[in-house]
Design a protein around this motif. Structure first.
Motif, PDB file in Angstrom:
ATOM      1  N   MET A 101     -27.082  30.189   9.728  1.00  0.00           N
ATOM      2  CA  MET A 101     -26.951  29.507  11.015  1.00  0.00           C
ATOM      3  C   MET A 101     -27.283  28.039  10.856  1.00  0.00           C
ATOM      4  N   ILE A 106     -27.390  24.151  13.039  1.00  0.00           N
ATOM      5  CA  ILE A 106     -27.323  23.444  14.318  1.00  0.00           C
ATOM      6  C   ILE A 106     -27.105  21.984  14.014  1.00  0.00           C
ATOM      7  N   THR A 108     -26.247  25.843  20.967  1.00  0.00           N
ATOM      8  CA  THR A 108     -26.504  27.190  20.454  1.00  0.00           C
ATOM      9  C   THR A 108     -27.009  28.106  21.557  1.00  0.00           C
ATOM     10  N   LEU A 126     -27.981  35.154  19.176  1.00  0.00           N
ATOM     11  CA  LEU A 126     -28.648  35.127  17.875  1.00  0.00           C
ATOM     12  C   LEU A 126     -29.402  36.419  17.606  1.00  0.00           C
ATOM     13  N   GLN A 150     -32.252  34.950  13.184  1.00  0.00           N
ATOM     14  CA  GLN A 150     -31.664  33.654  13.503  1.00  0.00           C
ATOM     15  C   GLN A 150     -32.536  32.873  14.487  1.00  0.00           C
ATOM     16  N   LEU A 202     -34.262  29.280  13.879  1.00  0.00           N
ATOM     17  CA  LEU A 202     -34.089  28.196  14.848  1.00  0.00           C
ATOM     18  C   LEU A 202     -35.438  27.604  15.243  1.00  0.00           C
TER      19      LEU A 202
END
Length: 236
Positions: A1, A3, A77, A82, A86, A90
């Motif tokens: 993942m 961002i 996001t 998620l 995940q 994050l």
């Protein structure tokens, strides 16, 4: 993942969020259609009495808890899409936290506590950035001290430096002045405001204290699981 590191106008968004604890007659509707937009690079206070749902909203927006209905986003996001792993990544890479109880590791020095999130993530520290934060917070002569050798205000400033060290997309502060005297509390609030205005850091602070909320750029007033209104403060 991944961002994107590019900051948009909105750092985080909660839309029509519902959170229910328990079932049946004992169910508690902690969030009841809460909607809140957090502007990037600004200082937002979420204010309300105990039991109003403000801390529940913070936990949802920080990815610490899931919601039953609605949508929560950090940047672009959608946290609801998620996995638990995940969400953990994050939080590690894009979210900073400052808690009332400091949550410092007692066996580490101030410098080691500040670098801890980067150390755990296996990331190289941006020393120039950390030096700027340390100078802003007046911690230069405390870096070799352990938490037990510092005052409450100094420990909380270390916690703020730790939250900012990795340049997170957003920092959540939960009653950060609750264990501080008035002078230390005012200094900390000034630092948070400076971090937003001078460093471009997005700050969200949960508080029940109107004096603390006055340092923020905007104040979201929470009641009965919803945002009852948002006011904007004049420049201090």
């Amino acid at each position: 993942m991944t961002i994107t590191s590019v900051r948009t106008d909105v750092a985080a968004l909660a839309r029509d969020v519902v959170k229910i604890y328990g079932r049946g007659e004992t169910a508690v509707r902690a969030l009841d259609g809460a909607t809140l937009s957090i502007p990037a690079g600004r200082f937002t206070a979420v204010m309300g009495p105990s039991g109003s749902g403000k801390s529940t909203l913070m936990h949802a927006m920080a990815g610490l808890d899931t919601v039953d209905e609605g949508q929560v986003l950090i940047g672009d996001t959608d946290l609801g899409r998620l996995s638990e792993r995940q969400r953990t990544l994050l939080r590690r890479d894009h979210v900073g936290f400052v808690f009332q109880s400091f949550n410092l590791v007692p066996t580490l020095t101030a410098a080691e506590n500040i670098a801890l999130p980067l150390t755990l993530a296996g990331r190289r520290a941006d020393q120039a950035w950390i030096d700027e934060i340390v100078a802003m917070l007046g911690l230069g002569d405390r870096l070799r001290h352990r938490p037990a050798e510092m005052s409450g205000g100094q420990r909380q400033r270390v916690a703020v430096a730790r939250a900012l060290a990795a340049r997170p997309r957003i920092v959540f502060a939960d009653e950060p002045t609750g264990n501080l005297d008035s002078r230390a509390g005012e200094a900390l609030l000034g630092f948070l405001r400076h971090a937003a205005h001078e460093l471009g850091q997005t700050i969200v602070m949960v508080t029940h204290d109107a004096n603390a909320a006055a340092y923020a750029d905007q104040v979201a007033h929470f009641a009965d699981g919803r945002v009852a209104g948002v006011t904007r403060n004049e420049e201090k």
